[in-house]
Motif scaffolding. Sequence first.
Motif, PDB file in Angstrom:
ATOM      1  N   ASN A  23      13.404  37.244  13.116  1.00 59.46           N
ATOM      2  CA  ASN A  23      13.467  36.694  11.718  1.00 59.46           C
ATOM      3  C   ASN A  23      14.784  35.319  12.738  1.00 59.46           C
ATOM      4  OD1 ASN A  23      14.301  34.059   9.841  1.00 59.46           O
ATOM      5  ND2 ASN A  23      14.038  35.659   8.436  1.00 59.46           N
ATOM      6  N   ILE A  24      13.524  34.412  13.640  1.00 64.05           N
ATOM      7  CA  ILE A  24      15.333  33.254  14.200  1.00 64.05           C
ATOM      8  C   ILE A  24      16.122  32.715  13.584  1.00 64.05           C
ATOM      9  CG2 ILE A  24      13.124  31.990  14.284  1.00 64.05           C
ATOM     10  CD1 ILE A  24      15.380  32.781  17.249  1.00 64.05           C
ATOM     11  N   ILE A  66      23.461  27.901  23.998  1.00 64.58           N
ATOM     12  CA  ILE A  66      22.436  28.274  24.807  1.00 64.58           C
ATOM     13  C   ILE A  66      21.539  29.257  23.389  1.00 64.58           C
ATOM     14  CG2 ILE A  66      22.117  30.255  26.076  1.00 64.58           C
ATOM     15  CD1 ILE A  66      24.414  30.123  27.377  1.00 64.58           C
ATOM     16  N   LEU A  67      22.733  29.541  22.957  1.00 66.72           N
ATOM     17  CA  LEU A  67      21.818  29.757  21.129  1.00 66.72           C
ATOM     18  C   LEU A  67      20.888  29.238  20.839  1.00 66.72           C
ATOM     19  CD1 LEU A  67      21.971  32.125  19.222  1.00 66.72           C
ATOM     20  CD2 LEU A  67      23.309  31.482  18.104  1.00 66.72           C
ATOM     21  N   VAL A  68      21.577  27.954  20.042  1.00 62.22           N
ATOM     22  CA  VAL A  68      20.451  27.497  20.193  1.00 62.22           C
ATOM     23  C   VAL A  68      19.233  26.492  20.748  1.00 62.22           C
ATOM     24  CG1 VAL A  68      20.823  24.096  19.412  1.00 62.22           C
ATOM     25  CG2 VAL A  68      22.696  25.861  19.002  1.00 62.22           C
ATOM     26  N   ASN A  69      19.708  26.393  21.925  1.00 64.54           N
ATOM     27  CA  ASN A  69      17.911  25.648  22.503  1.00 64.54           C
ATOM     28  C   ASN A  69      17.251  27.348  22.816  1.00 64.54           C
ATOM     29  OD1 ASN A  69      19.547  23.711  23.501  1.00 64.54           O
ATOM     30  ND2 ASN A  69      20.141  24.480  25.499  1.00 64.54           N
ATOM     31  N   PHE A  70      17.479  28.928  22.854  1.00 62.07           N
ATOM     32  CA  PHE A  70      16.675  30.002  22.359  1.00 62.07           C
ATOM     33  C   PHE A  70      16.271  29.539  21.360  1.00 62.07           C
ATOM     34  CE2 PHE A  70      15.874  34.445  21.219  1.00 62.07           C
ATOM     35  CZ  PHE A  70      15.031  34.269  22.301  1.00 62.07           C
ATOM     36  N   LYS A  71      16.672  29.295  20.395  1.00 64.75           N
ATOM     37  CA  LYS A  71      15.891  29.716  18.818  1.00 64.75           C
ATOM     38  C   LYS A  71      15.268  28.313  18.781  1.00 64.75           C
ATOM     39  CE  LYS A  71      18.793  31.288  15.847  1.00 64.75           C
ATOM     40  NZ  LYS A  71      19.608  31.181  13.680  1.00 64.75           N
ATOM     41  N   ALA A  72      15.066  26.736  19.729  1.00 66.36           N
ATOM     42  CA  ALA A  72      14.773  26.288  19.733  1.00 66.36           C
ATOM     43  C   ALA A  72      13.026  26.283  20.526  1.00 66.36           C
ATOM     44  CB  ALA A  72      15.090  25.129  20.312  1.00 66.36           C
ATOM     45  N   ALA A  73      13.241  27.191  21.984  1.00 65.63           N
ATOM     46  CA  ALA A  73      12.272  27.358  22.587  1.00 65.63           C
ATOM     47  C   ALA A  73      11.334  28.146  22.127  1.00 65.63           C
ATOM     48  CB  ALA A  73      12.981  28.446  24.406  1.00 65.63           C
ATOM     49  N   TYR A  74      12.075  29.623  20.968  1.00 71.77           N
ATOM     50  CA  TYR A  74      11.587  30.624  20.304  1.00 71.77           C
ATOM     51  C   TYR A  74      10.686  29.893  19.110  1.00 71.77           C
ATOM     52  CZ  TYR A  74      10.870  34.725  17.902  1.00 71.77           C
ATOM     53  OH  TYR A  74      10.174  35.821  17.735  1.00 71.77           O
ATOM     54  N   ARG A  75      10.706  28.862  18.484  1.00 72.03           N
ATOM     55  CA  ARG A  75       9.833  28.346  17.571  1.00 72.03           C
ATOM     56  C   ARG A  75       9.058  27.335  18.472  1.00 72.03           C
ATOM     57  NH1 ARG A  75      15.471  26.782  15.704  1.00 72.03           N
ATOM     58  NH2 ARG A  75      16.319  28.253  13.720  1.00 72.03           N
ATOM     59  N   LYS A  76       8.852  26.969  19.600  1.00 68.67           N
ATOM     60  CA  LYS A  76       8.454  26.091  20.696  1.00 68.67           C
ATOM     61  C   LYS A  76       7.168  27.720  20.135  1.00 68.67           C
ATOM     62  CE  LYS A  76       7.503  24.328  24.857  1.00 68.67           C
ATOM     63  NZ  LYS A  76       7.797  24.032  26.042  1.00 68.67           N
ATOM     64  N   GLN A 122       6.591  30.635  19.368  1.00 68.22           N
ATOM     65  CA  GLN A 122       6.344  31.070  18.009  1.00 68.22           C
ATOM     66  C   GLN A 122       4.886  32.026  17.556  1.00 68.22           C
ATOM     67  OE1 GLN A 122       8.602  32.146  14.770  1.00 68.22           O
ATOM     68  NE2 GLN A 122       7.466  34.175  14.148  1.00 68.22           N
ATOM     69  N   PRO A 123       4.227  30.093  17.349  1.00 67.58           N
ATOM     70  CA  PRO A 123       2.597  29.980  17.503  1.00 67.58           C
ATOM     71  C   PRO A 123       1.582  30.042  18.058  1.00 67.58           C
ATOM     72  CG  PRO A 123       4.212  27.371  17.272  1.00 67.58           C
ATOM     73  CD  PRO A 123       4.812  29.113  17.527  1.00 67.58           C
ATOM     74  N   ILE A 124       2.173  29.601  19.937  1.00 69.83           N
ATOM     75  CA  ILE A 124       1.731  29.431  20.316  1.00 69.83           C
ATOM     76  C   ILE A 124       1.070  31.117  20.956  1.00 69.83           C
ATOM     77  CG2 ILE A 124       1.209  29.197  23.674  1.00 69.83           C
ATOM     78  CD1 ILE A 124       3.157  26.888  22.771  1.00 69.83           C
ATOM     79  N   VAL A 125       2.308  32.313  20.703  1.00 68.05           N
ATOM     80  CA  VAL A 125       1.746  33.873  21.359  1.00 68.05           C
ATOM     81  C   VAL A 125       0.818  33.870  20.346  1.00 68.05           C
ATOM     82  CG1 VAL A 125       2.498  35.462  21.533  1.00 68.05           C
ATOM     83  CG2 VAL A 125       3.595  33.809  22.524  1.00 68.05           C
ATOM     84  N   GLU A 126       1.210  33.700  18.560  1.00 70.66           N
ATOM     85  CA  GLU A 126       0.513  34.389  17.893  1.00 70.66           C
ATOM     86  C   GLU A 126      -1.317  33.725  17.400  1.00 70.66           C
ATOM     87  OE1 GLU A 126       0.689  35.513  14.709  1.00 70.66           O
ATOM     88  OE2 GLU A 126       3.295  35.359  14.635  1.00 70.66           O
ATOM     89  N   ALA A 127      -1.538  32.678  18.593  1.00 69.68           N
ATOM     90  CA  ALA A 127      -3.246  32.131  18.667  1.00 69.68           C
ATOM     91  C   ALA A 127      -3.645  32.891  19.469  1.00 69.68           C
ATOM     92  CB  ALA A 127      -3.012  30.630  18.713  1.00 69.68           C
ATOM     93  N   SER A 128      -2.742  33.318  20.452  1.00 73.01           N
ATOM     94  CA  SER A 128      -3.920  34.347  21.368  1.00 73.01           C
ATOM     95  C   SER A 128      -3.701  35.591  21.528  1.00 73.01           C
ATOM     96  CB  SER A 128      -2.373  34.486  22.962  1.00 73.01           C
ATOM     97  OG  SER A 128      -1.414  32.968  22.781  1.00 73.01           O
ATOM     98  N   ASP A 129      -4.960  36.017  22.328  1.00 78.07           N
ATOM     99  CA  ASP A 129      -4.963  37.547  22.328  1.00 78.07           C
ATOM    100  C   ASP A 129      -4.419  38.685  22.538  1.00 78.07           C
ATOM    101  OD1 ASP A 129      -6.795  39.732  23.066  1.00 78.07           O
ATOM    102  OD2 ASP A 129      -8.558  38.536  22.919  1.00 78.07           O
TER     103      ASP A 129
END
Length: 310
Positions: A199-200, A211-221, A223-230
Amino acid sequence: MEVKYDVPKYIASVRMSSKKRILVEGRDDKAHIKNLLDVTIGKNRIKIDTAESIKGDCGVTAKNNRAKIEKIHASCKSSNEHSNLYFLCDREFQEFDVRDQVIDLMKEHKTEGNLSWTLGHSLENYFIESELISDAYRYLTNSEYKGDATKKFKYLLPSALKVISVISLAAKDIGKCSYPLGVIGWEDFNINSGTLEFNIDSWKENETHQILVNFKAAYRKYQPIVEASDEVIYARICRGHTAMQLLQRVFALCLFIAGYQQDERLAKKSASDFSKLKESAISTALCEAWLKTIEGGSDNYPVNLVSSVA
């Protein structure tokens, strides 16, 4: 590691030798490939060198082992020399098309002349098989909960790899590939309806450093891309060292979940002890389990490289 050569001197030393050589990136790669050759082609006199022990000769090669290999390969290819020298590079994030979803553009092992690339992000990605990992982990813990933990881990592995793929891409995005390994513990994962979750939003919610703020933003970016992947993508695109350490922590969580209702203190100790095992011990066990699958007929290894040098 002792540095014996710079790039030009290494090329010159190869020119003066008739011995077959393989140039890999680092010490771990050298050990894994040596063991792989022992079980695939048997007794051999192939010498394995590491780019780690070669001094770079420019700003790029000074800091990047893969860049050294690619530079040496390019030099050998252009001069049509050194047919006795073979190379193995980590694929890293090459030839993944990351847009609305991740598409793998490298369906099979890729070879250019004597240069081969790993099929996944790095050599450690060959270890990412359910039975292989479970077999290795069982040897590394004497917990009475390891039977149930192994069953849970196998079931969770696809969702765990999905989470680790997002983590890997997010860390790459902020230029801090090893950052998650220092900040994500086994307690930060949870299981919901048989799926591993990270849970990000609630993770370190009271911390605000950049760094934490940047990582969380990148994770949210991502997450849906990986969810849609094979699902096949996950074991290939996740960073090898990140996967090795975070899967270790997922198994630690499984040990806790398997035993906490019987004895919470003991279950927590089992989880904590397993999560603290050194990466070298985990890697050794995984490599041994990997070699056993290859002896059993698996082709889950850099087959192009092995067939070339054999």
